[in-house]
Design a protein around this motif. Structure first.
Motif, PDB file in Angstrom:
ATOM      1  N   PHE B 154      39.035  21.211  23.401  1.00 23.26           N
ATOM      2  CA  PHE B 154      38.175  21.738  24.461  1.00 23.26           C
ATOM      3  C   PHE B 154      36.751  21.210  24.329  1.00 23.26           C
ATOM      4  CE2 PHE B 154      34.908  24.955  25.260  1.00 23.26           C
ATOM      5  CZ  PHE B 154      34.972  25.020  26.636  1.00 23.26           C
ATOM      6  N   ILE B 155      36.191  21.315  23.130  1.00 18.94           N
ATOM      7  CA  ILE B 155      34.808  20.852  22.918  1.00 18.94           C
ATOM      8  C   ILE B 155      34.682  19.366  23.255  1.00 18.94           C
ATOM      9  CG2 ILE B 155      33.053  20.378  21.155  1.00 18.94           C
ATOM     10  CD1 ILE B 155      33.044  23.199  21.658  1.00 18.94           C
ATOM     11  N   GLY B 156      35.657  18.595  22.801  1.00 22.07           N
ATOM     12  CA  GLY B 156      35.583  17.144  23.015  1.00 22.07           C
ATOM     13  C   GLY B 156      35.658  16.775  24.482  1.00 22.07           C
ATOM     14  N   ALA B 157      36.522  17.483  25.228  1.00 21.28           N
ATOM     15  CA  ALA B 157      36.685  17.135  26.641  1.00 21.28           C
ATOM     16  C   ALA B 157      35.595  17.767  27.497  1.00 21.28           C
ATOM     17  CB  ALA B 157      38.064  17.590  27.132  1.00 21.28           C
ATOM     18  N   PHE B 158      35.036  18.880  27.026  1.00 23.07           N
ATOM     19  CA  PHE B 158      34.079  19.620  27.851  1.00 23.07           C
ATOM     20  C   PHE B 158      32.825  18.801  28.173  1.00 23.07           C
ATOM     21  CE2 PHE B 158      30.253  22.227  28.124  1.00 23.07           C
ATOM     22  CZ  PHE B 158      30.560  23.009  29.223  1.00 23.07           C
ATOM     23  N   TRP B 159      32.201  18.222  27.142  1.00 22.83           N
ATOM     24  CA  TRP B 159      30.890  17.596  27.379  1.00 22.83           C
ATOM     25  C   TRP B 159      30.933  16.451  28.371  1.00 22.83           C
ATOM     26  CZ3 TRP B 159      26.982  20.428  26.751  1.00 22.83           C
ATOM     27  CH2 TRP B 159      26.933  21.385  25.734  1.00 22.83           C
ATOM     28  N   PRO B 160      31.862  15.508  28.265  1.00 21.05           N
ATOM     29  CA  PRO B 160      31.861  14.461  29.302  1.00 21.05           C
ATOM     30  C   PRO B 160      32.096  15.009  30.704  1.00 21.05           C
ATOM     31  CG  PRO B 160      33.656  14.123  27.717  1.00 21.05           C
ATOM     32  CD  PRO B 160      32.814  15.238  27.190  1.00 21.05           C
ATOM     33  N   ILE B 161      32.955  16.030  30.820  1.00 19.80           N
ATOM     34  CA  ILE B 161      33.224  16.581  32.158  1.00 19.80           C
ATOM     35  C   ILE B 161      31.991  17.332  32.662  1.00 19.80           C
ATOM     36  CG2 ILE B 161      34.660  18.194  33.468  1.00 19.80           C
ATOM     37  CD1 ILE B 161      36.946  17.495  31.519  1.00 19.80           C
ATOM     38  N   PHE B 162      31.387  18.108  31.782  1.00 16.75           N
ATOM     39  CA  PHE B 162      30.163  18.832  32.152  1.00 16.75           C
ATOM     40  C   PHE B 162      29.069  17.862  32.584  1.00 16.75           C
ATOM     41  CE2 PHE B 162      25.950  20.230  30.698  1.00 16.75           C
ATOM     42  CZ  PHE B 162      25.781  21.383  31.444  1.00 16.75           C
ATOM     43  N   GLN B 163      28.831  16.870  31.759  1.00 14.85           N
ATOM     44  CA  GLN B 163      27.726  15.953  32.045  1.00 14.85           C
ATOM     45  C   GLN B 163      27.954  15.173  33.328  1.00 14.85           C
ATOM     46  OE1 GLN B 163      27.762  14.026  28.273  1.00 14.85           O
ATOM     47  NE2 GLN B 163      26.176  15.351  27.432  1.00 14.85           N
ATOM     48  N   ASN B 164      29.197  14.756  33.553  1.00 10.26           N
ATOM     49  CA  ASN B 164      29.464  14.031  34.791  1.00 10.26           C
ATOM     50  C   ASN B 164      29.411  14.946  36.003  1.00 10.26           C
ATOM     51  OD1 ASN B 164      30.282  11.012  34.462  1.00 10.26           O
ATOM     52  ND2 ASN B 164      31.070  12.067  32.662  1.00 10.26           N
ATOM     53  N   SER B 165      29.793  16.198  35.835  1.00  8.22           N
ATOM     54  CA  SER B 165      29.682  17.136  36.958  1.00  8.22           C
ATOM     55  C   SER B 165      28.218  17.382  37.308  1.00  8.22           C
ATOM     56  CB  SER B 165      30.355  18.476  36.613  1.00  8.22           C
ATOM     57  OG  SER B 165      31.709  18.278  36.311  1.00  8.22           O
ATOM     58  N   VAL B 166      27.380  17.520  36.283  1.00 10.57           N
ATOM     59  CA  VAL B 166      25.943  17.668  36.527  1.00 10.57           C
ATOM     60  C   VAL B 166      25.429  16.446  37.283  1.00 10.57           C
ATOM     61  CG1 VAL B 166      23.670  17.846  35.472  1.00 10.57           C
ATOM     62  CG2 VAL B 166      25.580  19.111  34.493  1.00 10.57           C
ATOM     63  N   ALA B 167      25.811  15.267  36.792  1.00 13.13           N
ATOM     64  CA  ALA B 167      25.341  14.033  37.432  1.00 13.13           C
ATOM     65  C   ALA B 167      25.835  13.951  38.866  1.00 13.13           C
ATOM     66  CB  ALA B 167      25.814  12.819  36.628  1.00 13.13           C
ATOM     67  N   GLY B 168      27.094  14.360  39.104  1.00 10.55           N
ATOM     68  CA  GLY B 168      27.645  14.311  40.456  1.00 10.55           C
ATOM     69  C   GLY B 168      26.914  15.257  41.393  1.00 10.55           C
ATOM     70  N   ALA B 169      26.633  16.468  40.916  1.00 12.65           N
ATOM     71  CA  ALA B 169      25.908  17.426  41.746  1.00 12.65           C
ATOM     72  C   ALA B 169      24.493  16.924  42.013  1.00 12.65           C
ATOM     73  CB  ALA B 169      25.862  18.791  41.063  1.00 12.65           C
ATOM     74  N   HIS B 170      23.940  16.265  41.005  1.00 11.80           N
ATOM     75  CA  HIS B 170      22.597  15.721  41.118  1.00 11.80           C
ATOM     76  C   HIS B 170      22.512  14.608  42.148  1.00 11.80           C
ATOM     77  CE1 HIS B 170      18.828  15.978  39.006  1.00 11.80           C
ATOM     78  NE2 HIS B 170      19.416  16.851  38.222  1.00 11.80           N
ATOM     79  N   ALA B 171      23.577  13.817  42.207  1.00 11.15           N
ATOM     80  CA  ALA B 171      23.574  12.638  43.080  1.00 11.15           C
ATOM     81  C   ALA B 171      23.893  13.008  44.521  1.00 11.15           C
ATOM     82  CB  ALA B 171      24.588  11.614  42.564  1.00 11.15           C
ATOM     83  N   LEU B 172      24.076  14.308  44.790  1.00  7.26           N
ATOM     84  CA  LEU B 172      24.436  14.742  46.144  1.00  7.26           C
ATOM     85  C   LEU B 172      23.417  14.223  47.155  1.00  7.26           C
ATOM     86  CD1 LEU B 172      26.483  16.665  47.598  1.00  7.26           C
ATOM     87  CD2 LEU B 172      24.623  18.312  47.598  1.00  7.26           C
ATOM     88  N   GLU B 173      23.946  13.618  48.208  1.00  3.54           N
ATOM     89  CA  GLU B 173      23.039  13.045  49.194  1.00  3.54           C
ATOM     90  C   GLU B 173      22.320  14.145  49.968  1.00  3.54           C
ATOM     91  OE1 GLU B 173      24.502   9.891  51.666  1.00  3.54           O
ATOM     92  OE2 GLU B 173      25.944   9.364  50.113  1.00  3.54           O
ATOM     93  N   GLN B 174      21.059  13.866  50.239  1.00  4.35           N
ATOM     94  CA  GLN B 174      20.213  14.802  50.985  1.00  4.35           C
ATOM     95  C   GLN B 174      20.872  15.218  52.300  1.00  4.35           C
ATOM     96  OE1 GLN B 174      16.875  15.787  50.259  1.00  4.35           O
ATOM     97  NE2 GLN B 174      16.923  17.050  52.092  1.00  4.35           N
ATOM     98  N   SER B 175      21.546  14.258  52.942  1.00  2.00           N
ATOM     99  CA  SER B 175      22.109  14.566  54.260  1.00  2.00           C
ATOM    100  C   SER B 175      23.194  15.637  54.161  1.00  2.00           C
ATOM    101  CB  SER B 175      22.675  13.305  54.893  1.00  2.00           C
ATOM    102  OG  SER B 175      23.570  12.679  54.013  1.00  2.00           O
ATOM    103  N   TYR B 176      23.984  15.623  53.078  1.00  2.00           N
ATOM    104  CA  TYR B 176      25.004  16.666  52.917  1.00  2.00           C
ATOM    105  C   TYR B 176      24.344  18.029  52.720  1.00  2.00           C
ATOM    106  CZ  TYR B 176      28.252  12.796  52.162  1.00  2.00           C
ATOM    107  OH  TYR B 176      28.992  11.662  52.299  1.00  2.00           O
ATOM    108  N   ARG B 177      23.257  18.011  51.936  1.00  2.00           N
ATOM    109  CA  ARG B 177      22.549  19.258  51.685  1.00  2.00           C
ATOM    110  C   ARG B 177      21.973  19.798  53.002  1.00  2.00           C
ATOM    111  NH1 ARG B 177      18.337  18.150  47.222  1.00  2.00           N
ATOM    112  NH2 ARG B 177      19.878  16.512  46.920  1.00  2.00           N
ATOM    113  N   ASP B 178      21.366  18.893  53.783  1.00  2.00           N
ATOM    114  CA  ASP B 178      20.810  19.303  55.077  1.00  2.00           C
ATOM    115  C   ASP B 178      21.900  19.879  55.970  1.00  2.00           C
ATOM    116  OD1 ASP B 178      18.328  18.469  54.331  1.00  2.00           O
ATOM    117  OD2 ASP B 178      18.419  16.546  55.382  1.00  2.00           O
TER     118      ASP B 178
END
Lengths: 261, 276
Positions: B154-178
């Motif tokens: 769990f620990i080993g798989a968690f961090w890459p998935i967490f970090q990529n999910s953060v990055a994915g949410a971060h990269a959300l295009e402004q237009s989708y948010r609007d």
């Protein structure tokens, strides 16, 4: 209480740049206003303020007398690009709007209603497809269908046909006018464009923005009858006179800016 | 945000690769293309066979020939299959839990400036710790070996998935948010119908890394205290110097890993059909 969209001394700054300054425009309900201006004149910013996506820095912005403090279903928006969610089918993109506008309607009925909007815009063939599979023209039709599905009395359109080829553009202009003219009561529309002909052909009124900072440099009525007939209009005298007037205003604004710099 | 990207080593969401990249003019028939795709295997197999026959390694060859290994593999299949099932009872709960919590917490953190201020400094320190160092302690603390192995996976798989999910949410295009704001989506609807699908390309990248980590940690954990499983199988026969079975175990584990990664890739392609 005053109806419609009212901007009184509205200003907006982004970082150190004054994007909009002292904008005073009052748009009565049911009016189709074309908002015209060069790139960088703050047209899109003005639209975002009206939508409630960004807060005004100074002045007062009201819709039907109430200050605009955030987005609302009262004010639908059509963007130039990415108007739809690519991971939802076209019909689901419309349905999500209906679900928000009419939360009590059952899902099957929402789907049926979404289908109706799509058929009205000539998209019956695209109902189950995904935005990535559609042409730009079809995507914008779907975007308009979604804005209509929201049932907003005010539609804010940000260069919705800017990325289309001339044929599709003309077709969608006519479609938009048709949909708008048929509805009762008519929606209030603020239509951002940098195409002078488009602005005149569609609008009851032209509001022209000058740049740096964005401010109103002309506010003109369009003296053309409705319904409008494209072929006889484009070469007509009133349209040409108006076109020249607007072009001259824009050129003058550019020259003034160059002199100042 | 900038230091965050440095931490994540922002993954490029793999675009769907066309099945055949061959230029039409240069096609030379299916046979030559099939040969190209198996050529490395053939060369390696030959090299293996030659080395096992001609190198003087005595009665108990460290390098069993392909045929002997194939026999050992065949004989061990029941045992390997039981080991696979045992390993999967560790891998699946650990990886599934990491996926679930990694996505949920990653998207929540990725869309909230406050949660970022709270959690990212911690994630920056805890994320890069090699999860293998937790194994002895996990075995000591948790009541059963199975639980501690699940925890480590769990620990080993968690961090890459967490970090990529953060990055994915971060990269959300402004237009989708609007768009979401104009539609008046609630916070939950926004997460489920906009942020999650938009971040899926990133999430799958994180899941692929996380799954590869899971296999590494699974087999390492099994070396410590398992009484069954794929890593345990290899270690067990290595202890008895039964190299044919050991090599068979290595090949079999490679195959299982490959199949799991392929399955994940299938799911990814199906889920991201809307990506152009």
């Amino acid at each position: 209480m005053s109806h419609g969209l009212k901007l009184e001394g509205v200003g907006f700054a982004y970082k150190a740049t004054q994007v909009l300054q002292d904008i005073n425009v009052s748009i009565p309900e049911g009016q189709f206003v074309s908002l015209l201006g060069a790139s960088g004149s703050g047209k899109t910013t003005l639209l975002r303020l009206a939508a409630g996506l960004d807060p005004v820095d100074s002045g007062r912005l009201t819709w039907n007398g109430a200050p605009v403090v955030g987005p609302s279903l009262e004010r639908g928006v059509v963007f130039q690009d990415y108007a739809l969610f690519p991971w939802l089918s076209v019909v689901d993109n419309i349905e999500i709007a209906i679900a928000k506008a009419k939360p009590t309607v059952r899902k099957a009925d929402r789907q049926a209603e979404a289908g109706k909007y799509l058929r009205d815009l000539g998209l019956e063939a695209a109902i189950g497809r995904y935005p990535g599979e559609l042409s730009g023209g079809m995507r914008q039709r779907a975007a308009i269908a979604r804005a209509l599905a929201l049932g907003s009395p005010l539609l804010l359109m940000d260069e919705p046909f800017g990325a289309l080829d001339p044929v599709n553009r003309a077709r969608l202009q006519d479609l938009l006018l048709e949909v708008w003219e048929l509805a009762t009561p008519r929606k209030t529309i603020v239509f951002v464009t940098h195409d002078v002909d488009e602005a005149i052909y569609l609008g009851d009124r032209l509001v022209v923005l000058g740049s740096s900072p964005g401010r109103v440099i002309a506010d003109l009525q369009v003296p053309l009858e409705r319904p409008r007939e494209r072929h006889s209009l484009l070469d007509s005298h009133p349209l040409q006179a108006l076109r020249e007037q607007v072009a001259a205003t824009l050129v003058q604004d550019t020259l003034q800016r160059l002199k100042a710099a | 945000m900038s230091d965050f990207i440095a931490l994540v080593n922002l993954p490029v969401p793999a675009a769907t690769v066309p099945a055949s990249a061959a230029e039409p003019g240069l096609e030379r028939g299916w046979l030559s293309r099939a040969l190209e795709s198996v050529s490395v295997w053939i060369v390696l197999l030959l090299a293996w066979w030659v080395a096992s026959v001609y190198l003087p390694l005595g009665d108990n060859p460290l390098l069993p020939s392909p045929l002997i290994t194939a026999n050992a593999l065949w004989d061990s299949l029941p045992e390997l299959w039981a080991g696979t099932l045992s390993s999967l009872t560790i891998l699946i709960p650990g990886f599934a839990l990491a996926t679930l919590l990694g996505i949920v917490s990653g998207l929540a953190v990725g869309t909230s400036a406050r949660l970022q201020r709270i959690f990212l400094p911690f994630a920056k320190v805890a994320g890069p710790v090699p999860p293998t160092v937790y194994i002895p302690y996990a075995i000591a603390i948790l009541p059963t070996f199975k639980l501690s192995a699940i925890f480590v996976v769990f620990i080993g798989a968690f961090w890459p998935i967490f970090q990529n999910s953060v990055a994915g949410a971060h990269a959300l295009e402004q237009s989708y948010r609007d768009n979401a704001r104009i539609l008046g989506l609630t916070r939950f609807e926004y997460q489920r119908r906009v942020v999650f699908p938009a971040a899926l390309p990133h999430i799958f990248t994180g899941m692929a890394v996380g799954l590869a980590f899971s296999f590494i940690l699974l087999t390492v954990a099994e070396l410590f205290g398992a009484n069954a499983g794929l890593g345990r199988f290899v270690q067990y026969y290595a202890d008895f110097a039964d190299y044919p079975k050991m090599v068979a175990g290595i090949l079999y584990t490679g195959l299982v890993t490959f199949l799991a990664m392929t399955l994940l890739d299938r799911v990814r392609r199906r889920s991201l059909f809307w990506l152009k």
